[in-house]
Design an enzyme around this catalytic site. Structure first.
Site, PDB file in Angstrom:
ATOM      1  N   GLY A  27       0.832  -1.213   0.000  1.00  0.00           N
ATOM      2  CA  GLY A  27       0.000   0.000   0.000  1.00  0.00           C
ATOM      3  C   GLY A  27       0.855   1.248   0.000  1.00  0.00           C
ATOM      4  O   GLY A  27       0.488   2.263   0.592  1.00  0.00           O
ATOM      5  N   ASP A  46      -2.166  -8.151  -4.642  1.00  0.00           N
ATOM      6  CA  ASP A  46      -3.253  -8.211  -3.659  1.00  0.00           C
ATOM      7  C   ASP A  46      -2.689  -8.934  -2.445  1.00  0.00           C
ATOM      8  O   ASP A  46      -2.428 -10.139  -2.494  1.00  0.00           O
ATOM      9  CB  ASP A  46      -4.451  -8.973  -4.247  1.00  0.00           C
ATOM     10  CG  ASP A  46      -5.590  -9.117  -3.249  1.00  0.00           C
ATOM     11  OD1 ASP A  46      -5.432  -8.681  -2.089  1.00  0.00           O
ATOM     12  OD2 ASP A  46      -6.637  -9.675  -3.634  1.00  0.00           O
ATOM     13  N   VAL A  47      -2.506  -8.204  -1.336  1.00  0.00           N
ATOM     14  CA  VAL A  47      -1.848  -8.818  -0.171  1.00  0.00           C
ATOM     15  C   VAL A  47      -2.668  -9.977   0.402  1.00  0.00           C
ATOM     16  O   VAL A  47      -2.131 -10.828   1.111  1.00  0.00           O
ATOM     17  CB  VAL A  47      -1.540  -7.783   0.941  1.00  0.00           C
ATOM     18  CG1 VAL A  47      -0.530  -6.761   0.468  1.00  0.00           C
ATOM     19  CG2 VAL A  47      -2.808  -7.125   1.465  1.00  0.00           C
ATOM     20  N   ASN A  54       1.585  -2.276   5.491  1.00  0.00           N
ATOM     21  CA  ASN A  54       0.789  -1.046   5.625  1.00  0.00           C
ATOM     22  C   ASN A  54      -0.579  -1.141   4.944  1.00  0.00           C
ATOM     23  O   ASN A  54      -1.520  -0.442   5.338  1.00  0.00           O
ATOM     24  CB  ASN A  54       1.596   0.124   5.026  1.00  0.00           C
ATOM     25  CG  ASN A  54       0.746   1.352   4.784  1.00  0.00           C
ATOM     26  OD1 ASN A  54       0.438   2.109   5.701  1.00  0.00           O
ATOM     27  ND2 ASN A  54       0.321   1.550   3.534  1.00  0.00           N
ATOM     28  N   TYR A  65     -12.567  -3.880  11.610  1.00  0.00           N
ATOM     29  CA  TYR A  65     -11.288  -3.167  11.519  1.00  0.00           C
ATOM     30  C   TYR A  65     -10.505  -3.261  12.835  1.00  0.00           C
ATOM     31  O   TYR A  65      -9.311  -3.562  12.845  1.00  0.00           O
ATOM     32  CB  TYR A  65     -11.560  -1.718  11.147  1.00  0.00           C
ATOM     33  CG  TYR A  65     -10.343  -0.857  10.926  1.00  0.00           C
ATOM     34  CD1 TYR A  65      -9.621  -0.933   9.738  1.00  0.00           C
ATOM     35  CD2 TYR A  65      -9.923   0.053  11.887  1.00  0.00           C
ATOM     36  CE1 TYR A  65      -8.515  -0.127   9.526  1.00  0.00           C
ATOM     37  CE2 TYR A  65      -8.825   0.871  11.686  1.00  0.00           C
ATOM     38  CZ  TYR A  65      -8.123   0.769  10.498  1.00  0.00           C
ATOM     39  OH  TYR A  65      -7.021   1.575  10.292  1.00  0.00           O
ATOM     40  N   ALA A  68     -10.818  -5.481  15.194  1.00  0.00           N
ATOM     41  CA  ALA A  68     -10.370  -6.865  15.418  1.00  0.00           C
ATOM     42  C   ALA A  68      -9.132  -7.163  14.570  1.00  0.00           C
ATOM     43  O   ALA A  68      -8.184  -7.814  15.036  1.00  0.00           O
ATOM     44  CB  ALA A  68     -11.495  -7.842  15.081  1.00  0.00           C
ATOM     45  N   LYS A  76      -6.860  -5.068  13.596  1.00  0.00           N
ATOM     46  CA  LYS A  76      -5.683  -4.344  14.102  1.00  0.00           C
ATOM     47  C   LYS A  76      -5.220  -4.911  15.447  1.00  0.00           C
ATOM     48  O   LYS A  76      -4.024  -4.957  15.728  1.00  0.00           O
ATOM     49  CB  LYS A  76      -5.994  -2.845  14.204  1.00  0.00           C
ATOM     50  CG  LYS A  76      -6.265  -2.182  12.850  1.00  0.00           C
ATOM     51  CD  LYS A  76      -5.095  -2.326  11.892  1.00  0.00           C
ATOM     52  CE  LYS A  76      -5.288  -1.524  10.610  1.00  0.00           C
ATOM     53  NZ  LYS A  76      -4.141  -1.626   9.679  1.00  0.00           N
TER      54      LYS A  76
HETATM   55  P1  NAP Z   1      -5.355   4.745   2.227  1.00  0.00           P
HETATM   56  O1  NAP Z   1      -4.981   6.148   1.902  1.00  0.00           O
HETATM   57  O2  NAP Z   1      -6.739   4.276   1.984  1.00  0.00           O
HETATM   58  O3  NAP Z   1      -4.310   3.767   1.485  1.00  0.00           O
HETATM   59  C1  NAP Z   1      -4.431   2.373   1.601  1.00  0.00           C
HETATM   60  C2  NAP Z   1      -3.386   1.709   0.732  1.00  0.00           C
HETATM   61  O4  NAP Z   1      -3.539   0.274   0.866  1.00  0.00           O
HETATM   62  C3  NAP Z   1      -3.534   2.056  -0.739  1.00  0.00           C
HETATM   63  O5  NAP Z   1      -2.259   2.255  -1.289  1.00  0.00           O
HETATM   64  C4  NAP Z   1      -4.182   0.785  -1.313  1.00  0.00           C
HETATM   65  O6  NAP Z   1      -3.817   0.527  -2.658  1.00  0.00           O
HETATM   66  C5  NAP Z   1      -3.571  -0.286  -0.430  1.00  0.00           C
HETATM   67  N1  NAP Z   1      -4.355  -1.516  -0.473  1.00  0.00           N
HETATM   68  C6  NAP Z   1      -5.660  -1.695  -0.124  1.00  0.00           C
HETATM   69  N2  NAP Z   1      -6.017  -2.971  -0.302  1.00  0.00           N
HETATM   70  C7  NAP Z   1      -4.928  -3.632  -0.770  1.00  0.00           C
HETATM   71  C8  NAP Z   1      -4.664  -4.973  -1.150  1.00  0.00           C
HETATM   72  N3  NAP Z   1      -5.616  -5.937  -1.075  1.00  0.00           N
HETATM   73  N4  NAP Z   1      -3.425  -5.306  -1.599  1.00  0.00           N
HETATM   74  C9  NAP Z   1      -2.459  -4.345  -1.705  1.00  0.00           C
HETATM   75  N5  NAP Z   1      -2.643  -3.057  -1.364  1.00  0.00           N
HETATM   76  C10 NAP Z   1      -3.866  -2.696  -0.900  1.00  0.00           C
HETATM   77  O7  NAP Z   1      -5.093   4.425   3.762  1.00  0.00           O
HETATM   78  P2  NAP Z   1      -4.096   5.087   4.829  1.00  0.00           P
HETATM   79  O8  NAP Z   1      -4.877   6.005   5.670  1.00  0.00           O
HETATM   80  O9  NAP Z   1      -2.841   5.549   4.183  1.00  0.00           O
HETATM   81  O10 NAP Z   1      -3.808   3.783   5.726  1.00  0.00           O
HETATM   82  C11 NAP Z   1      -2.607   3.026   5.630  1.00  0.00           C
HETATM   83  C12 NAP Z   1      -2.552   2.078   6.806  1.00  0.00           C
HETATM   84  O11 NAP Z   1      -2.587   2.813   8.029  1.00  0.00           O
HETATM   85  C13 NAP Z   1      -3.733   1.112   6.860  1.00  0.00           C
HETATM   86  O12 NAP Z   1      -3.301  -0.152   7.323  1.00  0.00           O
HETATM   87  C14 NAP Z   1      -4.653   1.748   7.884  1.00  0.00           C
HETATM   88  O13 NAP Z   1      -5.476   0.809   8.496  1.00  0.00           O
HETATM   89  C15 NAP Z   1      -3.623   2.329   8.846  1.00  0.00           C
HETATM   90  N6  NAP Z   1      -4.146   3.408   9.690  1.00  0.00           N
HETATM   91  C16 NAP Z   1      -4.658   4.548   9.140  1.00  0.00           C
HETATM   92  C17 NAP Z   1      -5.133   5.547   9.991  1.00  0.00           C
HETATM   93  C18 NAP Z   1      -5.700   6.841   9.456  1.00  0.00           C
HETATM   94  O14 NAP Z   1      -6.236   7.608  10.264  1.00  0.00           O
HETATM   95  N7  NAP Z   1      -5.620   7.129   8.183  1.00  0.00           N
HETATM   96  C19 NAP Z   1      -5.077   5.385  11.375  1.00  0.00           C
HETATM   97  C20 NAP Z   1      -4.545   4.211  11.893  1.00  0.00           C
HETATM   98  C21 NAP Z   1      -4.083   3.230  11.044  1.00  0.00           C
HETATM   99  P3  NAP Z   1      -4.688   1.105  -3.901  1.00  0.00           P
HETATM  100  O15 NAP Z   1      -4.350   2.555  -3.997  1.00  0.00           O
HETATM  101  O16 NAP Z   1      -4.159   0.292  -5.020  1.00  0.00           O
HETATM  102  O17 NAP Z   1      -6.135   0.832  -3.567  1.00  0.00           O
END
Ligand code: NAP
Length: 246
Positions: A12, A62-63, A89, A154, A156, A158
């Site tokens: 990601g 696709d992870v 990530n 979500y 669960a 994490k």
């Molecule tokens: P985001 O902007 O939605 O980006 C998610 C990324 O994951 C995208 O690059 C997406 O790729 C990729 N992805 C989704 N499904 C995938 C799959 N099956 N295989 C490979 N790649 C996949 O999210 P973010 O906010 O940056 O979040 C990144 C991480 O931080 C996540 O694990 C999220 O749970 C965690 N997190 C986020 C927050 C927050 O407030 N934003 C808080 C705590 C934790 P595509 O672009 O190709 O779809």
């Protein structure tokens, strides 16, 4: 250039927090593999990394698919001759209150967020074990520690990722591999931009630092845990949340 001659794979890594991590590690000298579901954002991030003078490989992965992640690690090692850092990530949300949550919404989140980390880690540690070196950083979440209404799937996933982190840390400590997690609070990315403004403002009022975090705030913590400065730290969960939960 603390990551000179190191290869880092970020799932990601095309956008959001993953993009910031990829750029941070590249700026500190690492060659980068980005593994995303769709190639568009990954290609743009790859161009930015090239401008920093690093080698970069953008893979469509696709992870949740074990075959994809096995090939991903093989392609990374073939291209750059090694794999030193894995950042799990990639993550998704499918929010709904428990009584209305479908089996599909539960399964899809668990498959990407938890099974995805299992698939990538299992593929990567085979290589890292042989080299007796590895840094694994899992992107968990504050809600894996606190729970959150509407996010049974979500939170669960994490919380599971945190248990997974500690077990990988124990299983591979003797092989020079560390495994840690970061637990971000609310970070300004597409994931949280999807929330209604009123909900975002209400959330911000619960953050002692009175602002959402930036992807760079998270990338700094990941860079530390991936560095040799953190070589005696394993199985740890680093909160990056502006004081929201302590
Ligand atoms: P985001 O902007 O939605 O980006 C998610 C990324 O994951 C995208 O690059 C997406 O790729 C990729 N992805 C989704 N499904 C995938 C799959 N099956 N295989 C490979 N790649 C996949 O999210 P973010 O906010 O940056 O979040 C990144 C991480 O931080 C996540 O694990 C999220 O749970 C965690 N997190 C986020 C927050 C927050 O407030 N934003 C808080 C705590 C934790 P595509 O672009 O190709 O779809």
């Amino acid at each position: 250039m603390i990551f000179k001659d190191r290869v880092a794979l970020i799932t990601g890594g095309g956008r959001g927090i993953g993009r910031a991590i990829a750029l941070k590690l590249a700026a500190k000298g690492a060659d980068i593999v980005i593994a995303d579901l769709t190639p568009d954002a990954a290609g743009q991030t790859a161009k930015e990394i090239e401008l920093l003078g690093r080698r970069v490989l953008a893979l469509k992965v696709d992870v949740g698919c074990a075959d994809d992640t096995q090939k991903m690690v093989e392609d990374a090692v073939d291209a750059f001759g090694g794999l030193h850092i894995l950042v799990n990530n990639a993550g998704i949300t499918r929010d709904r209150l428990l009584l209305r949550m479908s089996e599909e919404e539960w399964d899809s989140v668990l498959t990407v967020n938890l099974k995805g980390a299992f698939n990538c880690t299992r593929a990567a540690v085979r290589h890292m074990s042989r080299e007796r070196y590895g840094r694994i950083v899992n992107i968990a979440s504050i809600v894996g520690l606190t729970g959150n209404p509407g996010q049974a799937n979500y939170s669960a996933s994490k919380a599971g990722l945190i248990g997974f982190t500690k077990t990988v840390a124990r299983e591979f400590a003797a092989r020079g591999i560390t495994c840690n997690a970061v637990a971000p609070g609310f970070i300004d990315t597409a994931m949280t931009q999807a929330m209604p403004e009123r909900a975002r403002n209400a959330l911000t009022s619960h953050i002692p630092m009175a602002r959402l975090g930036t992807p760079e705030d998270v990338a700094e913590g990941v860079a530390f845990l991936a560095s040799d400065a953190a070589s005696y730290i394993t199985g740890h969960v680093l909160s990056i949340n502006g004081g929201m939960f302590m």
